[in-house]
Design a protein around this motif. Structure first.
Motif, PDB file in Angstrom:
ATOM      1  N   PHE A  47       3.374  10.056   9.322  1.00  0.00           N
ATOM      2  CA  PHE A  47       2.323   9.423  10.106  1.00  0.00           C
ATOM      3  C   PHE A  47       2.928   8.720  11.305  1.00  0.00           C
ATOM      4  N   HIS A  62      -5.693  13.669  18.954  1.00  0.00           N
ATOM      5  CA  HIS A  62      -6.800  14.525  18.541  1.00  0.00           C
ATOM      6  C   HIS A  62      -6.882  15.833  19.303  1.00  0.00           C
ATOM      7  N   MET A  75       0.854  -1.183   0.000  1.00  0.00           N
ATOM      8  CA  MET A  75       0.000   0.000   0.000  1.00  0.00           C
ATOM      9  C   MET A  75       0.887   1.229   0.000  1.00  0.00           C
ATOM     10  N   ASP A  76       0.945   1.966  -1.097  1.00  0.00           N
ATOM     11  CA  ASP A  76       1.841   3.126  -1.088  1.00  0.00           C
ATOM     12  C   ASP A  76       1.095   4.360  -0.649  1.00  0.00           C
ATOM     13  N   ASN A 103       1.708   8.803   0.404  1.00  0.00           N
ATOM     14  CA  ASN A 103       2.634   9.913   0.261  1.00  0.00           C
ATOM     15  C   ASN A 103       3.427  10.172   1.519  1.00  0.00           C
ATOM     16  N   GLY A 105      -7.914  -6.057  23.191  1.00  0.00           N
ATOM     17  CA  GLY A 105      -7.026  -6.209  22.050  1.00  0.00           C
ATOM     18  C   GLY A 105      -6.274  -4.914  21.843  1.00  0.00           C
ATOM     19  N   CYS A 106      -6.469  -4.300  20.703  1.00  0.00           N
ATOM     20  CA  CYS A 106      -5.652  -3.138  20.369  1.00  0.00           C
ATOM     21  C   CYS A 106      -6.488  -2.116  19.616  1.00  0.00           C
ATOM     22  N   PHE A 146      -0.301   2.181  18.601  1.00  0.00           N
ATOM     23  CA  PHE A 146      -0.973   0.925  18.873  1.00  0.00           C
ATOM     24  C   PHE A 146      -1.231   0.850  20.378  1.00  0.00           C
ATOM     25  N   GLU A 150       1.646   5.880  13.960  1.00  0.00           N
ATOM     26  CA  GLU A 150       0.559   4.980  14.329  1.00  0.00           C
ATOM     27  C   GLU A 150       0.749   4.577  15.774  1.00  0.00           C
ATOM     28  N   VAL A 209      -6.128   1.516  17.373  1.00  0.00           N
ATOM     29  CA  VAL A 209      -5.087   2.259  16.671  1.00  0.00           C
ATOM     30  C   VAL A 209      -5.528   3.691  16.488  1.00  0.00           C
ATOM     31  N   ASP A 210      -4.638   4.618  16.755  1.00  0.00           N
ATOM     32  CA  ASP A 210      -4.893   6.022  16.484  1.00  0.00           C
ATOM     33  C   ASP A 210      -3.740   6.557  15.651  1.00  0.00           C
ATOM     34  N   VAL A 211      -4.029   7.572  14.874  1.00  0.00           N
ATOM     35  CA  VAL A 211      -3.034   8.040  13.929  1.00  0.00           C
ATOM     36  C   VAL A 211      -2.824   9.530  14.124  1.00  0.00           C
ATOM     37  N   PHE A 243       0.856  -7.789  18.638  1.00  0.00           N
ATOM     38  CA  PHE A 243       0.884  -6.379  18.280  1.00  0.00           C
ATOM     39  C   PHE A 243       2.258  -5.740  18.478  1.00  0.00           C
ATOM     40  N   LYS A 300       5.634   6.410   7.579  1.00  0.00           N
ATOM     41  CA  LYS A 300       4.957   6.107   8.826  1.00  0.00           C
ATOM     42  C   LYS A 300       5.847   5.331   9.779  1.00  0.00           C
TER      43      LYS A 300
END
Lengths: 224, 470
Positions: free
Chosen positions: A62, A29, A1-2, A4, A41-42, A66, A64, A44-46, A81, A7
């Motif tokens: 980016f 945020h 997955m490319d 721009n 579990g887990c 976890f 990420e 994800v926020d970016v 994870f 990350k």
């Protein structure tokens, strides 16, 4: 997955109930999480981070996060994870000293999954689980340390939460001094309260330290 | 032996149990929490040590150790102290901590007053519990010790019977590798069938439909929920793997073997309880005397009945005491880990201390059934003239109810798992995920969800193949 943007993966660990989910929501945020629920579990926020802002190498990257649930029963399953981590944020509760002590076990779990990396200088012994049915045995953290080769270093960052509650219970000198575990691993740390945005407002020392940590994570990632 | 030396011995053993309770608390229960209130550990350890002392006194009774009058004195002392703790002190501490947890009550004095009110309410509730049960003969006054003991006994017997019933069904289910093999075979057959149910066709249409923000958000929420379900399945698979490898070790094989006998014992117990209730039977003779009678009567062996009866009852009572304490502490720890959080840990541990006290007091009560007649005297003397038969009948009823409902519950949980697994077919999901990846462009939120899936799906496949191969 490319894409721009470059990350990097930052793993956020800590005991159950210390405030990882609220913390990550605040970092990513800039707002307070109203109704945090138990993380299973887990999640994800970016976050988009300006790497080396103001210099010629400036890039938008980016990050990420976890956020791994700290439930004791799920701990061995949560190891999936930990792979491919580029940085670790360790969260502990300032009102509960045991959550800080347990962080050593979290570090051991993560390093087990990322065996090619090292975490800097530390003499601390911890326990690691070898095989099911067998009792844990001690293994020196020195085996993960490489004094000369800095290219495979995994940056650590410690965050203490529930500062407002801790201030009522403990004396302030304890909270201002660097915690034992951060000095062990020679990493940066900050103390804050996830329910108030003022602690991570731009240009505070906390946000500057955090930005420096993110820069280090991305720097290590690009130099590989 | 003089009264003084006897008392020294008893107090020394109390102190040892106190230290034991303290260590258990710090090392096992409060492993992940910091102790904020020292009084909590203190209450827990005191309750534990007083309960153990009562068991120790029964054993001394059987062995004929110590002076009878000093034994009686310490019995009464221990019983009164533990009743004081269970009825007055612990509920007050619990209500005070609950009130302190409320955020809108800041001043200590207000908290104290509110907690007193709550405490009185708990006491009234405790009193009312005794009313529907025929546990007292009318000759007892209102403020006698029997009132307290009887109510504590009812609650304790209920807890005991409930736990025994659940344990009697759960233990065989857990330890028998037979059950594990059945679960394995079911899982294998599940992964081999490729079914498409209505849930999956809905999922496909949801992905292909749109790229608008709100639709994507809904899709994300759905995917995240599925991620959680997958993770829980992964935890389950991990546990099955652990259980299988454990059953291959020596300890596991031993447990397996013992499990067979234990499950036979559990089935017999369930059977006997139902017989007791249906035929309204009241056992008069304890198992020890009965077995000795059988041995002497049918096998014609001549031996010193007095001597053997004493030793065998000591052995039986000792085993019962040790296994019930150990089993209870293990259950306590598991339960505590499952439900505690950093706010509620103190309150929960005090509630558990209360249950522990009541449980041990009623074990003493019920143990009266298992010892020969000459040793029952002291229990009757100390606890007062209660309607012991009622307690045995109540135990049987609750035991049966608990065992039957656990069987039903486990069966239902098993069925649910089977139905859920039919829907979560791994291979269909993997195909759908790859279609999704190819058809969609760049969007940071989708980027987020797409990260999760490789990890989950890969790990799920790994563990499924491990289960297949083992």
């Amino acid at each position: 997955m490319d894409s721009n943007f470059e990350k990097a993966k930052v793993v956020v660990v800590g005991d159950s109930g210390v405030g990882k989910t609220s913390l990550i929501h605040l970092i990513a945020h800039q707002e307070i999480l109203k109704n945090p629920s138990w993380t299973i579990g887990c999640t994800v926020d970016v976050k988009l981070h300006e790497y080396k802002d103001g210099t010629s190498h400036h890039k938008t990257c980016f990050l990420e996060f976890f956020d791994i649930g700290g439930n004791i029963g799920h701990r061995s399953s949560a190891k999936i994870f930990h792979q491919g981590a580029d940085g670790i944020i360790l969260v502990h509760d300032l009102t509960n000293r045991k959550s800080q002590d347990n962080l050593n076990q979290w570090i051991a779990d993560i390093m087990e999954q990322n065996e090619k990396l090292s975490i800097g200088i530390s003499d601390y012994q911890y326990e690691t689980k070898l095989s099911p049915g067998k009792k844990s045995s001690t293994k020196k953290a020195n085996s993960y340390i490489d004094y000369h080769d800095n290219s495979n270093l995994l940056p650590l960052f410690f965050i203490g939460t529930k500062l407002d509650q801790a201030q009522m219970v403990r004396n302030s000198s304890f909270l201002k001094a660097q915690s034992q575990i951060a000095s062990f691993y020679r990493s940066d740390e900050i103390n804050l309260d996830c329910m108030q945005t003022k602690y991570l407002a731009p240009a505070t020392s906390n946000s500057i330290k955090l930005a420096k940590f993110f820069d280090r994570v991305l720097e290590n990632k690009f130099s590989k | 032996m003089s009264f003084f030396s006897d008392s020294c011995l008893v107090f020394l053993s109390e102190f040892i149990f106190f230290i034991g309770g303290w260590i258990f608390f710090m090392k096992e229960l409060f492993k992940n929490y910091e102790v904020q209130y020292k009084t909590v550990i203190f209450s827990f350890s005191i309750t534990f040590s007083l309960s153990c002392i009562m068991f120790e006194l029964i054993i001394f009774e059987i062995l004929g150790f110590l002076d009878p009058s000093s034994r009686l004195f310490h019995w009464k002392l221990g019983l009164y102290s533990i009743l004081f703790l269970l009825v007055f002190y612990l509920p007050f501490q619990i209500s005070y901590l609950i009130v302190r947890n409320f955020e809108f009550i800041r001043s200590k004095r207000v908290a104290l007053i509110v907690s007193c009110v709550l405490w009185l309410a708990i006491l009234i509730l405790f009193w009312k519990i005794g009313d529907p049960f025929p546990i007292l003969s009318p000759k007892h006054g209102i403020l006698s010790i029997e009132q307290c003991v009887s109510r504590v006994g009812v609650i304790g017997v209920t807890v005991m019977a409930f736990l025994s019933g659940f344990g009697a069904v759960n233990c065989p289910y857990t330890y028998m590798s037979y059950f594990v093999k059945i679960a394995l075979n079911e899982r294998n057959s599940m992964y081999n069938t490729a079914e498409q149910s209505g849930f999956w066709s809905r999922f496909k249409t949801a992905i292909k439909s749109s790229s608008q923000n709100s639709e994507v958000k809904r899709e994300i929420i759905g995917l995240e929920e599925m991620a959680r379900q997958l993770f829980l399945e992964l935890v389950d698979l991990n546990r099955t793997l652990d259980r299988i490898s454990f059953s291959k070790t020596l300890q596991g094989k031993y447990f397996n073997f013992v499990g067979h006998f234990f499950s036979i014992y559990c089935i017999w117990k369930i059977f006997i309880s139902s017989i007791n209730i249906i035929f309204d039977r009241v056992g008069k003779v304890d198992p020890v005397t009965r077995s000795i009678e059988i041995v002497v009567g049918y096998l014609g062996l001549k031996f010193d009945v007095q001597f053997w009866s004493q030793n065998i009852s000591f052995l039986v009572v000792g085993i019962i005491v040790v296994t019930s304490i150990r089993g209870f502490l293990i259950t306590l720890t598991k339960f505590f880990y499952a439900i505690s959080s950093s706010h509620s840990s103190n309150i929960i541990v005090l509630c558990l201390a209360q249950i522990m006290g009541m449980y041990f007091v009623s074990s003493v009560l019920l143990m009266r059934m298992n010892v020969p007649a000459q040793y029952r005297v002291i229990i009757t003397q100390v606890l007062g003239d209660l309607q012991f038969n009622f307690y045995h009948r109540w135990f049987d009823v609750i035991f049966l109810v608990s065992a039957l409902s656990s069987i039903g519950f486990l069966y239902l949980a098993h069925q649910q798992k089977q139905i859920a697994e039919k829907h979560n077919n791994l291979f269909t999901m993997l195909d759908l995920y790859q279609d999704h990846k190819k058809s969609n462009g760049k969007n940071s939120k989708q980027h987020e969800a797409a990260i999760l899936y490789p990890a989950f799906v890969r790990a799920h496949l790994e563990f499924a193949s491990a289960v297949w191969n083992s």
